[in-house]
Scaffold this motif. Structure first.
Motif, PDB file in Angstrom:
ATOM      1  N   PRO A 160       1.029   6.592   7.286  1.00  0.00           N
ATOM      2  CA  PRO A 160       1.925   5.785   6.458  1.00  0.00           C
ATOM      3  C   PRO A 160       1.922   4.331   6.953  1.00  0.00           C
ATOM      4  N   LYS A 161       2.086   3.414   6.021  1.00  0.00           N
ATOM      5  CA  LYS A 161       2.161   1.999   6.393  1.00  0.00           C
ATOM      6  C   LYS A 161       3.555   1.682   6.887  1.00  0.00           C
ATOM      7  N   LYS A 162       3.645   0.656   7.741  1.00  0.00           N
ATOM      8  CA  LYS A 162       4.955   0.235   8.238  1.00  0.00           C
ATOM      9  C   LYS A 162       5.841  -0.212   7.089  1.00  0.00           C
ATOM     10  N   ARG A 163       7.120   0.032   7.241  1.00  0.00           N
ATOM     11  CA  ARG A 163       8.084  -0.363   6.201  1.00  0.00           C
ATOM     12  C   ARG A 163       8.521  -1.775   6.400  1.00  0.00           C
ATOM     13  N   PRO A 186      -0.773   1.697  11.760  1.00  0.00           N
ATOM     14  CA  PRO A 186      -0.200   2.074  10.464  1.00  0.00           C
ATOM     15  C   PRO A 186      -1.189   1.795   9.329  1.00  0.00           C
TER      16      PRO A 186
END
Length: 87
Positions: free
Chosen positions: A84-87, A60
């Protein structure tokens, strides 16, 4: 109405046609360091999206570099995709 639908789908079909060939994919960090140096990931045509998603799941926030396997040239419009970066 039918003509409007045809013109709406024409660009989508044209973009699918242009993705032919074999591509190498790799995930890199902010400094450009390969995050999986021992992984040789190759995809054909539109298979780049499946391979790109697999890299993003595992890395990510990485940047995905997509290059033509024969020429080494970056795939315009697709190479440099930011996962996308991890949420």
């Amino acid at each position: 109405m039918k003509k409007l639908l045809l013109f709406g789908f024409a660009p989508l079909l044209a973009s699918c046609v242009t993705l032919s060939g074999t591509y190498k994919l790799r995930a890199v960090d902010e400094a450009g360091t390969d995050l999986a140096p021992h992984v040789n990931l190759t995809a054909q045509g539109s298979g780049i999206y499946t391979a790109r998603n697999a890299l993003c799941i595992n890395f990510p926030g990485a940047r995905v570099v997509i290059e033509d396997a024969q020429t080494g040239a970056a795939l315009k419009g697709e190479s440099g995709y930011r996962c996308p970066k991890k949420r």
